[in-house]
Scaffold this motif. Structure first.
Motif, PDB file in Angstrom:
ATOM      1  N   VAL A 236       0.822  -1.204   0.000  1.00  0.00           N
ATOM      2  CA  VAL A 236       0.000   0.000   0.000  1.00  0.00           C
ATOM      3  C   VAL A 236       0.860   1.260   0.000  1.00  0.00           C
ATOM      4  N   LEU A 237       1.924   1.256   0.808  1.00  0.00           N
ATOM      5  CA  LEU A 237       2.829   2.407   0.923  1.00  0.00           C
ATOM      6  C   LEU A 237       4.274   1.932   0.757  1.00  0.00           C
ATOM      7  N   PRO A 238       4.727   1.761  -0.466  1.00  0.00           N
ATOM      8  CA  PRO A 238       6.103   1.301  -0.678  1.00  0.00           C
ATOM      9  C   PRO A 238       7.113   2.226   0.001  1.00  0.00           C
ATOM     10  N   ALA A 239       8.166   1.621   0.548  1.00  0.00           N
ATOM     11  CA  ALA A 239       9.263   2.327   1.213  1.00  0.00           C
ATOM     12  C   ALA A 239       8.858   2.977   2.524  1.00  0.00           C
ATOM     13  N   SER A 240       7.698   2.618   3.042  1.00  0.00           N
ATOM     14  CA  SER A 240       7.288   3.156   4.340  1.00  0.00           C
ATOM     15  C   SER A 240       8.003   2.415   5.462  1.00  0.00           C
ATOM     16  N   ASP A 241       7.998   3.035   6.649  1.00  0.00           N
ATOM     17  CA  ASP A 241       8.666   2.458   7.813  1.00  0.00           C
ATOM     18  C   ASP A 241       7.830   2.799   9.045  1.00  0.00           C
ATOM     19  N   VAL A 269       6.897   6.477  -0.544  1.00  0.00           N
ATOM     20  CA  VAL A 269       7.019   7.241  -1.789  1.00  0.00           C
ATOM     21  C   VAL A 269       5.642   7.375  -2.438  1.00  0.00           C
ATOM     22  N   ASP A 270       5.437   8.517  -3.078  1.00  0.00           N
ATOM     23  CA  ASP A 270       4.182   8.782  -3.807  1.00  0.00           C
ATOM     24  C   ASP A 270       2.955   8.572  -2.925  1.00  0.00           C
ATOM     25  N   VAL A 271       3.056   8.973  -1.663  1.00  0.00           N
ATOM     26  CA  VAL A 271       1.983   8.727  -0.712  1.00  0.00           C
ATOM     27  C   VAL A 271       0.689   9.408  -1.134  1.00  0.00           C
ATOM     28  N   ALA A 272       0.776  10.690  -1.473  1.00  0.00           N
ATOM     29  CA  ALA A 272      -0.427  11.442  -1.831  1.00  0.00           C
ATOM     30  C   ALA A 272      -1.128  10.826  -3.033  1.00  0.00           C
ATOM     31  N   GLU A 273      -0.351  10.357  -3.999  1.00  0.00           N
ATOM     32  CA  GLU A 273      -0.937   9.753  -5.199  1.00  0.00           C
ATOM     33  C   GLU A 273      -1.514   8.371  -4.889  1.00  0.00           C
ATOM     34  N   ARG A 274      -0.784   7.572  -4.134  1.00  0.00           N
ATOM     35  CA  ARG A 274      -1.222   6.217  -3.846  1.00  0.00           C
ATOM     36  C   ARG A 274      -2.485   6.181  -2.984  1.00  0.00           C
ATOM     37  N   LEU A 275      -2.676   7.224  -2.190  1.00  0.00           N
ATOM     38  CA  LEU A 275      -3.851   7.277  -1.325  1.00  0.00           C
ATOM     39  C   LEU A 275      -4.873   8.284  -1.826  1.00  0.00           C
ATOM     40  N   ARG A 276      -4.597   8.938  -2.927  1.00  0.00           N
ATOM     41  CA  ARG A 276      -5.499   9.935  -3.494  1.00  0.00           C
ATOM     42  C   ARG A 276      -5.966  10.934  -2.419  1.00  0.00           C
ATOM     43  N   ARG A 280      -5.886  19.525   0.014  1.00  0.00           N
ATOM     44  CA  ARG A 280      -5.599  20.112   1.322  1.00  0.00           C
ATOM     45  C   ARG A 280      -4.687  19.203   2.150  1.00  0.00           C
ATOM     46  N   ASP A 281      -5.024  17.902   2.205  1.00  0.00           N
ATOM     47  CA  ASP A 281      -4.211  16.961   2.974  1.00  0.00           C
ATOM     48  C   ASP A 281      -2.852  16.741   2.318  1.00  0.00           C
ATOM     49  N   GLN A 282      -2.835  16.736   0.989  1.00  0.00           N
ATOM     50  CA  GLN A 282      -1.575  16.567   0.272  1.00  0.00           C
ATOM     51  C   GLN A 282      -0.623  17.714   0.582  1.00  0.00           C
ATOM     52  N   LYS A 283      -1.143  18.934   0.566  1.00  0.00           N
ATOM     53  CA  LYS A 283      -0.309  20.099   0.854  1.00  0.00           C
ATOM     54  C   LYS A 283       0.214  20.043   2.285  1.00  0.00           C
ATOM     55  N   ARG A 284      -0.672  19.681   3.225  1.00  0.00           N
ATOM     56  CA  ARG A 284      -0.261  19.628   4.629  1.00  0.00           C
ATOM     57  C   ARG A 284       0.799  18.549   4.850  1.00  0.00           C
ATOM     58  N   LEU A 285       0.606  17.377   4.231  1.00  0.00           N
ATOM     59  CA  LEU A 285       1.599  16.315   4.363  1.00  0.00           C
ATOM     60  C   LEU A 285       2.951  16.763   3.819  1.00  0.00           C
ATOM     61  N   ASP A 286       2.932  17.461   2.701  1.00  0.00           N
ATOM     62  CA  ASP A 286       4.172  17.932   2.089  1.00  0.00           C
ATOM     63  C   ASP A 286       4.889  18.928   2.998  1.00  0.00           C
ATOM     64  N   VAL A 287       4.132  19.861   3.583  1.00  0.00           N
ATOM     65  CA  VAL A 287       4.733  20.859   4.480  1.00  0.00           C
ATOM     66  C   VAL A 287       5.327  20.181   5.713  1.00  0.00           C
ATOM     67  N   ILE A 288       4.606  19.220   6.270  1.00  0.00           N
ATOM     68  CA  ILE A 288       5.101  18.518   7.456  1.00  0.00           C
ATOM     69  C   ILE A 288       6.373  17.749   7.137  1.00  0.00           C
ATOM     70  N   ARG A 289       6.393  17.064   6.012  1.00  0.00           N
ATOM     71  CA  ARG A 289       7.573  16.264   5.668  1.00  0.00           C
ATOM     72  C   ARG A 289       8.776  17.150   5.376  1.00  0.00           C
ATOM     73  N   ARG A 290       8.544  18.299   4.755  1.00  0.00           N
ATOM     74  CA  ARG A 290       9.658  19.232   4.537  1.00  0.00           C
ATOM     75  C   ARG A 290      10.170  19.767   5.871  1.00  0.00           C
ATOM     76  N   GLY A 291       9.251  20.043   6.784  1.00  0.00           N
ATOM     77  CA  GLY A 291       9.662  20.519   8.100  1.00  0.00           C
ATOM     78  C   GLY A 291      10.471  19.479   8.855  1.00  0.00           C
ATOM     79  N   MET A 292      10.079  18.204   8.749  1.00  0.00           N
ATOM     80  CA  MET A 292      10.818  17.133   9.406  1.00  0.00           C
ATOM     81  C   MET A 292      12.245  17.038   8.875  1.00  0.00           C
TER      82      MET A 292
END
Length: 382
Positions: A236-241, A269-276, A280-292
């Motif tokens: 479902v989420l390749p390369a996840s941990d 990888v490609d989380v936003a696309e794989r989970l559609r 709004r959620d895609q943008k928030r996930l991207d901001v959080i991951r960049r912050g991390m």
């Protein structure tokens, strides 16, 4: 005799619909989430009814009783009956004729057991009569619910092959309703392991909906760990941990579970696309991951993106390190979220223009942030 006693079952709307169908000579029962959650003491959202009346009969009965009937899924046997401003889905008893792992061809039935057999888990095949008395047509459903045991009806592999989304529903239902001390049903896990390839046939939207619901559970760590063990999460989420997820959940303490924050902990990888995900959620996930991935202080993140994002990043950074967030982190985040840069372009327009003006604004903003948002307008301009 076990019965449900919530206010929902005695609401004027619910009783009006039941009364109309029963007075026409048909069976009618509440089924699914409303029955399950009432018995578990969990919140109830939707009310679903099952009946031996055919969809066209339900339409006629409702209209004859002065209720509004909407054919929301009439080809599959579902009519939404609106009473007192509340909509209840009324579905005719069904049995599966043919399935392909994503959708089923169904036939209407007069038999409640047929309807129960086509459901996924025993705890979802519990029915309640309009007076609240529980009917367990397959036997064992009530015992499984009381034991917090999420168990497929009949053969797990057969149920999964009817709809491969049930693989994800097993983990989601365990996260919400299962007993974490007892683990996930072994037959269910065996059925999952034997049918992993079917996950590839599912739409990204359906997978995303299930994953978000799963991660919104109070503590989905055990379910996610089982998904790792069976190979489901990797598909479902390749390369996840999932290593940091239990730590994050511990650090969240009494905060509201947030599936996007937890998705960031899982990575992939490609989380936003794989989970559609929604935009709004895609943008928030991207901001959080960049912050991390950055070394930007939490206070500055709060200033630029708001307190919620900064809090998410602070928790995720701490989970990565296996420590608690830094002392005073929440105070700094609150300070950054409330801060307002005191210099405006008009303050510099007499000395700078074009790109130079933007560069000077950015330089002053950097100085101001570095001061802990303490420098005043006059200090910055002089």
């Amino acid at each position: 005799m076990t019965r449900v006693t919530g206010d929902w079952i005695n609401s004027p709307a619910a009783q009006a619909v039941c009364r109309a169908i029963a007075q026409a000579g048909h069976q009618v029962f509440f089924v699914g989430g409303c029955v399950r959650n009432d018995l578990l003491g969990a919140p109830i959202s939707d009310l679903d009814l099952s009946t031996d009346a055919r969809p066209d009969q339900v339409m006629q009965i409702a209209e004859g009783a002065g209720l509004r009937a909407v054919p929301t899924g009439i080809e599959h046997g579902t009519v939404t009956v609106v009473a007192d401003g509340e909509g209840l889905e009324v579905t005719t008893y069904r049995k599966d004729v043919e399935t392909d792992g994503r959708r089923a061809v169904v036939a209407f039935s007069d038999n409640l057991e047929d309807d129960a057999h086509r459901r996924d888990f025993t705890m979802n095949a519990l029915y309640a009569a309009p007076d609240g008395h529980i009917v367990d047509p397959l036997g064992g459903g009530l015992d499984d619910l009381n034991a917090r045991r999420v168990r497929f009806i009949d053969d797990a592999g057969d149920r999964i092959r009817e709809d491969y989304l049930r693989t994800l529903r097993l983990f989601r239902f365990h996260a919400w309703y299962g007993d974490p001390e007892k683990g996930i049903d072994e037959d269910g896990l065996a059925g999952v392991a034997a049918n992993l390839a079917g996950l590839e046939s599912l739409s990204h939207e359906r997978v995303g909906t299930e994953m978000v619901k799963l991660l919104a559970a109070p503590n989905p760590a055990a379910s996610i760990a089982a998904m790792v063990h069976t190979g489901v999460l990797g598909l479902v989420l390749p390369a996840s941990d999932a290593t940091n997820l239990p730590i994050l959940i511990h650090l969240e303490e009494d905060r509201t579970p947030d599936p996007i924050r937890r998705l960031a902990a899982l990575g992939g990888v490609d989380v936003a696309e794989r989970l559609r995900l929604s935009k709004r959620d895609q943008k928030r996930l991207d901001v959080i991951r960049r912050g991390m991935a950055s070394v930007t202080p939490a206070a500055e993140l709060a200033y630029r993106h708001g307190a919620d994002v900064a809090t998410d990043v602070a928790l995720l950074r701490a989970a990565q390190m296996g420590v608690s967030p830094e002392t005073g982190a929440w105070v700094e985040i609150e300070k950054g979220a409330k801060a307002t840069f005191p210099v405006r372009a008009a303050d510099l327009s007499s000395k700078f223009t074009g790109p130079a003006l933007g560069a000077e604004l950015r330089r002053l903003e950097t100085l101001w942030i570095a001061s802990g948002f303490e420098l005043k307008r006059e200090d910055l301009l002089t």
